[in-house]
Write a protein that holds these residues in place. Sequence first.
Motif, PDB file in Angstrom:
ATOM      1  N   LYS A  40      46.678 111.469  70.358  1.00 40.45           N
ATOM      2  CA  LYS A  40      47.566 111.798  69.247  1.00 40.45           C
ATOM      3  C   LYS A  40      49.025 111.878  69.717  1.00 40.45           C
ATOM      4  O   LYS A  40      49.947 111.456  69.012  1.00 40.45           O
ATOM      5  N   PRO A  44      51.790 107.086  68.990  1.00 43.94           N
ATOM      6  CA  PRO A  44      52.940 106.642  68.175  1.00 43.94           C
ATOM      7  C   PRO A  44      54.137 106.136  68.993  1.00 43.94           C
ATOM      8  O   PRO A  44      55.096 105.632  68.409  1.00 43.94           O
ATOM      9  N   SER A  46      56.762 104.052  71.305  1.00 42.07           N
ATOM     10  CA  SER A  46      57.059 102.644  71.572  1.00 42.07           C
ATOM     11  C   SER A  46      58.328 102.561  72.411  1.00 42.07           C
ATOM     12  O   SER A  46      59.065 103.543  72.551  1.00 42.07           O
ATOM     13  N   ARG A  64      50.011 102.378  73.436  1.00 39.89           N
ATOM     14  CA  ARG A  64      50.000 100.976  72.976  1.00 39.89           C
ATOM     15  C   ARG A  64      50.302 100.113  74.196  1.00 39.89           C
ATOM     16  O   ARG A  64      51.022 100.524  75.091  1.00 39.89           O
ATOM     17  N   ARG A 141      62.250 110.954  71.837  1.00 34.32           N
ATOM     18  CA  ARG A 141      61.248 112.018  71.692  1.00 34.32           C
ATOM     19  C   ARG A 141      60.917 112.675  73.032  1.00 34.32           C
ATOM     20  O   ARG A 141      60.712 111.988  74.028  1.00 34.32           O
TER      21      ARG A 141
END
Length: 212
Positions: A40, A44, A46, A64, A141
Amino acid sequence: MNEQMNNIRNIKDIYNRNARWYDFLVKPIEFFLLRKKRRKLVVPLSGKILEIGVGTGANLAYYRNDISFIGVDASPEMLKIAQRKAERHGISADFREMDAENLEFPDGYFDAVVSTLTLCTVPHPVQAVREMARVCKGGGRLLFLEHGKSCIGLVARLQEGKSGKHFQKHGCRLLSDPLNIIASAGLHIKISKRFFLGIFQQIEATASHTHI
Ligand SMILES: C[S@@+](CC[C@H](N)C(=O)[O-])C[C@H]1O[C@@H](n2cnc3c(N)ncnc32)[C@H](O)[C@@H]1O
């Protein structure tokens, strides 16, 4: 060795020594508690990602595979295992032996910077978080999955009883306070959630600076 005497050389020795067994020893906790949280946290993300104290690369299974990934750690033996995992998962990754308290990257270089189960072992964690914020771009982030002293009194007392031996063996502070560390580094806490008896915390923070 006590908490005051922790330093990067101890950490390097401990994790070089434990690298071979690390994944085996943490397997139950990874399976029952952490794998879903890790997924989790990193799915998200990238762009250019940095992980401090990447260890054996426990998060690599969940990123990813179009990201550009750099992982730093004090222990070259842990990094060797992470390198093999990145190859297995088809992630383009670069691993470097580096002190998280003194990152050799320019300001605002990464889209996201991640620390999982690392602040408990870093000798000066506030300095490491400051470095995370410095190398993260404005609007990037800053993500954490950490453990520390439980907010449940009885659990915290059990942790207090075990913390001395645990620190000697693993260089890891069971009574760490990740929220306080992150706030002391001058970051704003955006999200913070506790789980598993209040011991683990998922935290997202933002830096007050803006590197574009
Ligand atoms: C408990 S392991 C966690 C590994 C991984 N992040 C995970 O989620 O499983 C902590 C790692 O942080 C590394 N570490 C501790 N202090 C460090 C520092 N100052 N600079 C770089 N790595 C550090 C250790 O070598 C070790 O590999």
